[in-house]
Design a protein around this motif. Structure first.
Motif: not given
Length: 175
Positions: A65-77, A82-92, A94-96
């Motif tokens: 699933f983490i191979e997909q582009p994932m939404l990110y809101i820069p204004a949010v802490a 990072n819960q929304f884009w699964l930061a615990d599974v791979r680094s920022r 590496e995230a799309r």
């Protein structure tokens, strides 16, 4: 009184007295705030548009699933976003990540319907997704831990009683 807190206010709503107690899926990192992990967890799901190639997947490994582009809101802490884009599974790095603007979960879900990207979310929102979104069960994803937070200097009995009530809840898994 229960109230929703916009994403942009999650870190400052307690220090600025917008709320007295905050229940959330991440600790609040602010010197004026104390966050306490709770024995309440939630499974995680992927949320995709109904027309997305994964809409009928049903279940898949979080690593896929983490191979997909994932939404990110820069204004949010970061600790919350990072819960929304699964930061615990791979680094920022590496995230799309696909940057969007939104103040709440409804706005994020609208962006998913547009088909630009997906998110990970707490499993108990699955029944609320409606016909234009689908949930994908993520195997291998660690559950999210809920937190309760309050101002460090708040000495009111009602606030402490509410925090203690949250902490006294026995282990619970939301969906």
């Amino acid at each position: 009184m229960l109230q929703d807190v916009p994403f942009s206010e999650l870190t400052r709503c307690l220090p600025e007295h917008g709320v007295d107690v905050l229940w959330n899926i991440a600790p609040i990192h602010h010197p004026a705030v104390e966050s306490f992990p709770l024995p309440i967890t939630s499974a995680r799901i992927g949320v995709v548009a109904a027309r997305h190639p994964l809409a009928d997947a049903g279940t898949m490994k979080v690593e896929d699933f983490i191979e997909q582009p994932m939404l990110y809101i820069p204004a949010v802490a970061e600790e919350w976003m990072n819960q929304f884009w699964l930061a615990d599974v791979r680094s920022r790095r590496e995230a799309r990540l696909v940057e969007v603007e939104s103040e709440d979960v409804i706005g994020v879900l609208r962006r998913i319907v547009e088909g630009k990207a997906v998110i990970a979310a707490v499993a108990h929102i699955a029944p609320l997704l409606g016909s234009s979104l689908r949930s994908v069960t993520l195997t291998g994803a660690a559950p999210l831990v809920y937190y309760v937070a309050c101002r460090r200097t708040d000495r009111r009995a009602a606030v402490h009683a509410l925090v203690e009530a949250f902490q006294a809840v026995g282990p619970r898994r939301l969906l």
